[in-house]
Scaffold this motif. Structure first.
Motif, short mmCIF file in Angstrom:
data_model
loop_
_atom_site.label_atom_id
_atom_site.label_comp_id
_atom_site.label_asym_id
_atom_site.label_seq_id
_atom_site.Cartn_x
_atom_site.Cartn_y
_atom_site.Cartn_z
N GLN A 197 -3.70 -9.71 1.94
CA GLN A 197 -4.34 -10.48 0.87
C GLN A 197 -5.10 -9.62 -0.13
O GLN A 197 -5.84 -10.14 -0.97
N SER A 198 -4.94 -8.31 -0.05
CA SER A 198 -5.65 -7.41 -0.97
C SER A 198 -4.88 -6.10 -1.05
O SER A 198 -3.74 -6.01 -0.59
N SER A 199 -5.52 -5.07 -1.57
CA SER A 199 -4.89 -3.76 -1.61
C SER A 199 -5.00 -3.02 -0.28
O SER A 199 -4.57 -1.87 -0.18
N SER A 200 -5.55 -3.67 0.75
CA SER A 200 -5.74 -2.99 2.03
C SER A 200 -4.44 -2.46 2.62
O SER A 200 -4.41 -1.37 3.20
N ALA A 201 -3.36 -3.24 2.52
CA ALA A 201 -2.09 -2.78 3.09
C ALA A 201 -1.65 -1.48 2.43
O ALA A 201 -1.20 -0.55 3.11
N LEU A 202 -1.78 -1.40 1.11
CA LEU A 202 -1.43 -0.18 0.39
C LEU A 202 -2.35 0.96 0.80
O LEU A 202 -1.90 2.08 1.10
N ASP A 203 -3.66 0.71 0.82
CA ASP A 203 -4.62 1.76 1.17
C ASP A 203 -4.42 2.24 2.60
O ASP A 203 -4.47 3.44 2.88
N ASN A 204 -4.18 1.29 3.52
CA ASN A 204 -3.97 1.68 4.91
C ASN A 204 -2.69 2.50 5.07
O ASN A 204 -2.65 3.46 5.85
N ALA A 205 -1.65 2.11 4.35
CA ALA A 205 -0.40 2.87 4.41
C ALA A 205 -0.62 4.32 3.98
O ALA A 205 -0.13 5.26 4.63
N ARG A 206 -1.37 4.50 2.92
CA ARG A 206 -1.64 5.87 2.45
C ARG A 206 -2.42 6.66 3.48
O ARG A 206 -2.12 7.83 3.75
N ARG A 207 -3.42 6.03 4.10
CA ARG A 207 -4.21 6.74 5.11
C ARG A 207 -3.36 7.08 6.34
O ARG A 207 -3.59 8.09 7.01
#
Length: 276
Positions: A39-49
């Motif tokens: 529901q936010s940019s968390s999926a993108l940010d988590n993928a990068r991490r």
């Protein structure tokens, strides 16, 4: 080998790498295919991490609800469009009047996908489908799932200007046909777990051996969860419920399916056999 990595979930499974974020919702990388976007940019940010690709050519949306679709814009690219697979009903407006905390809202809140088809078209090639689609070799977006057993309808949709009960007909999942049976990756399983498992087996032609993701067992009473455990007993190599599975269901299934049960969350990586 196909690796399923949880990118968005209610819980975080590991403290390393630092900075992983949980949220109410779900997203998972199924090899090179993205299922849902949180529901936010968390999926993108988590993928990068986590060192997981963020450049997905294929994105499958399990259904319309915001906690599975609101992060979609982070993965769209007008100059190099991914393909987004979804049911044609995903664009229907969805609302909630009675949240899980017991309140009844005077004004229902919109909980559907926050983008129009036209907006998504600017950054993706959209494939609407009711029938199964083989997104990659051995990887299927199931499309609309027949419901011969109990399902999990929830909340409201707008139909002919009125708010009516929502059967969530757009609910679908991803099935991976492996050398050791089928792996089923679920967004929210509104079509019902048994219905989805049986349909995945029909589509892939092999028995489901792995279940990962949101099962919506949070909506079931304890006897119903035990009935499902009875049906799953001896069937699965892995059960890794997330998101809307619920603490009570996880406790029961960890007791009933001790050899198959695995607790997972953001950062969990599940290695599956190679596709077949």
């Amino acid at each position: 080998m196909v690796t399923v990595t949880i990118l968005a979930d209610n819980t975080v499974a590991t403290g390393i790498p630092k900075g992983l974020r949980g949220e109410w919702g779900f997203a998972a990388a199924v090899g090179d295919v993205l299922l849902d976007t949180g529901q936010s940019s968390s999926a993108l940010d988590n993928a990068r991490r986590l060192g997981v690709t963020t450049d997905f050519d294929d994105i499958v949306l399990s259904h319309a609800h915001y906690d599975h679709t609101m992060g979609l814009d982070a993965f769209l690219d007008p100059s190099d469009k991914p393909t987004v697979y979804c049911h044609p009903d995903i664009w229907s407006e969805r609302f909630i009047r009675e949240p899980a905390d017991g309140r009844t809202l005077e004004d229902p809140i919109h909980i559907g996908i926050p983008y129009t088809r036209a907006e998504v078209d600017t950054g993706a090639d959209v494939v609407e489908h009711r029938d199964p689609v083989e997104v990659r070799d051995g990887v299927f977006a199931l499309g609309e799932i027949p419901r011969d057993h109990a399902d999990n309808p929830v909340h409201l949709r707008r139909q002919d200007g009125e708010l009516v009960d929502d059967p969530v007909t757009d609910d679908q999942a991803v099935a991976v046909r492996t050398t050791d049976g089928t792996a089923l990756v679920l967004g929210c399983c509104h079509a019902g777990l048994r219905n989805t498992v049986e349909y995945a087996e029909t589509v892939t032609g092999t028995a489901v051996r792995y279940v990962i993701g949101g099962t919506h067992l949070v909506a079931k009473e304890e006897p119903e969860i035990h009935d499902i455990a009875d049906w799953l007993d001896g069937k699965l190599e892995l059960f890794a419920g997330t998101h809307c599975t619920g603490f009570e269901a996880e406790k029961i299934l960890s007791d009933r399916l001790p050899d198959a049960f695995r607790s997972v969350g953001v950062g969990s990586a599940i290695d599956l056999p190679a596709t077949a």
